[in-house]
Design a protein around this motif. Structure first.
Motif, PDB file in Angstrom:
ATOM      1  N   TYR A 152       1.521  -1.340  -0.148  1.00 14.78           N
ATOM      2  CA  TYR A 152      -0.212   0.058   0.103  1.00 14.78           C
ATOM      3  C   TYR A 152       1.176   1.117   0.226  1.00 14.78           C
ATOM      4  N   ARG A 172       0.359   3.488  -2.988  1.00 14.00           N
ATOM      5  CA  ARG A 172      -0.706   4.697  -2.900  1.00 14.00           C
ATOM      6  C   ARG A 172      -0.795   5.972  -2.191  1.00 14.00           C
ATOM      7  N   HIS A 220      -7.459   4.790  -8.684  1.00 14.38           N
ATOM      8  CA  HIS A 220      -7.261   5.797  -7.548  1.00 14.38           C
ATOM      9  C   HIS A 220      -8.625   6.298  -7.259  1.00 14.38           C
ATOM     10  N   ASP A 272      -9.571   5.857  -3.874  1.00 19.10           N
ATOM     11  CA  ASP A 272      -9.139   6.483  -2.961  1.00 19.10           C
ATOM     12  C   ASP A 272      -9.772   8.327  -2.630  1.00 19.10           C
ATOM     13  N   ASP A 312      -5.419   7.055   5.200  1.00 19.48           N
ATOM     14  CA  ASP A 312      -4.934   5.857   4.967  1.00 19.48           C
ATOM     15  C   ASP A 312      -5.071   4.903   5.126  1.00 19.48           C
ATOM     16  N   ILE A 329      -9.441  -0.676   0.087  1.00 20.82           N
ATOM     17  CA  ILE A 329      -7.542  -1.802  -0.338  1.00 20.82           C
ATOM     18  C   ILE A 329      -7.410  -3.175  -0.183  1.00 20.82           C
TER      19      ILE A 329
END
Length: 281
Positions: free
Chosen positions: A97, A101, A168, A171, A181, A189
Motif C-alpha cells: 500500500y 498509494r 485511484h 481513494d 490512509d 484496498i
C-alpha cells in the motif's frame, strides 16, 4: 490442419504425462517403501509395490519420542508456518500500500533499489542473518524462523503491481468523505486484495514449511526443531540401510500438511492465478 493439431495435442499430452510420471514415481516409491519390512527393503531391489504391507515403520517412528519426536517437530513446523504466513500477509499488504498509494520523496527509487538487492543469492545473507538472530537471542526459538523473510520483495512486488490496478478514484472518493490512509487501506484496498494475498499466503506457508538450510543453522535443540531440520537428524538415526522404511515413513508424514493444503486450497489458488480478477474500473 486438423491432423497436425491432433498430433500436437497428443505430443503435449505425452510430454505432460512424462513430467507427471518423473515427479510421481519417486514419491509413490517412497510411500510404498514406508510400508515395507526391513528385510524386503534390503533384498527386493526396486519394486513399486511391496510384497507385504506393514505398519511397523510408522509405529516405530511414533513410539520414538526421545531422540526423534516427529509429532513435536510437525507441531513446531505448523506453528512456525502459520505465524510466518500471517505476519507476511500483514507486512506485504501494508508495504505494498505504501509503495503504490502513498506519495513520498524517493518512493520508486527505494522500491527498485530493494528489488534489485533481492536478486542477490539468498546464501549471501546467511552469515549476516545468523549474526542478527544471535544478537537478538533468537537462536533455538521460533522467532528465528518467523521473522526473517517477512518482507520478501517478490511478494511485495506482486502486491504493489496488483494495487496499481485498483482505480485511484476509490481513494479519492474516500478522502472526500474524510477517510485517512488506514481507513482506505482497511475498508477499500484490503478487501480487493484477496486474490493476491491468497497467492502470497500459499507460497509463504509452503516456503516456510519446506525451508531446510536456515532451520538447520539456527536450531540445535532437538525438541524445538521444525520437521525439515528433524529429517536431517533422522538420517543419522534411521539412515543406515536397515532402517530406510522408517526414514521414508518420516518423510511421508512431513509432506502430509502441504498435501492437505493443496487439496483444500487448490480452488482458491487457481482462482488467484489471475491477479486482476475482481477489479473493475
Amino acid at each position: 490442419m486438423s491432423k497436425n493439431m491432433t498430433i500436437s495435442k497428443y505430443i503435449s499430452y505425452l510430454f505432460l504425462i512424462s513430467i507427471c510420471a518423473a515427479w510421481a514415481i519417486p514419491v509413490i516409491f517412497g510411500l510404498t517403501t514406508s510400508f515395507r519390512s526391513q528385510t524386503e527393503v534390503i533384498n527386493s531391489g526396486f519394486r513399486l509395490l511391496p510384497l507385504e504391507w506393514i505398519m511397523d515403520n510408522y509405529r516405530a517412528i511414533l513410539d520414538n519420542t526421545s531422540t526423534a519426536p516427529i509429532v513435536r517437530w510437525l507441531g513446531n513446523s505448523l506453528y512456525i508456518a502459520i505465524l510466518h504466513t500471517f505476519f507476511v500477509v500483514v507486512v506485504i499488504s501494508l508495504t505494498g500500500y505504501g509503495y503504490s498509494r502513498m506519495k513520498f520523496r524517493g518512493r520508486d527509487t527505494m522500491f527498485f533499489v530493494l528489488l534489485g538487492i533481492s536478486f542477490f543469492p539468498p546464501v549471501v545473507n546467511l552469515i549476516p542473518s545468523y549474526k542478527i538472530i544471535d544478537a537478538l537471542g533468537w537462536v533455538n526459538t521460533s522467532w528465528a524462523m518467523i521473522v526473517p523473510g517477512l518482507a520478501g520483495m517478490g511478494n511485495i512486488f506482486l502486491v504493489r503491481q496488483f494495487m496499481l490496478g485498483i482505480p485511484h478514484e476509490l481513494d479519492e472518493s474516500a478522502r472526500v468523505d474524510g477517510a485517512g490512509d488506514f481507513r482506505i487501506y482497511f475498508s477499500i484496498i484490503l478487501p480487493l486484495m484477496k486474490p493476491v494475498l491468497i497467492v502470497c499466503a500459499l507460497f509463504s506457508f509452503v516456503g516456510s514449511w519446506n525451508d531446510f538450510l536456515w532451520p538447520v543453522i539456527v536450531y540445535t535443540d532437538v525438541d524445538k526443531m521444525p520437521i525439515t531440520a528433524g529429517l536431517l537428524l533422522l538420517q543419522d538415526i534411521y539412515g543406515n540401510y536397515r532402517m530406510i522404511g522408517q526414514l521414508m515413513g518420516s518423510a511421508m508424514l512431513a509432506i502430509i500438511p502441504t498435501l492437505l493444503l493443496f487439496f483444500f486450497a487448490q480452488k482458491y489458488f487457481i482462482q488467484s492465478i489471475n491477479l486482476n480478477s475482481g477489479i473493475k474500473g
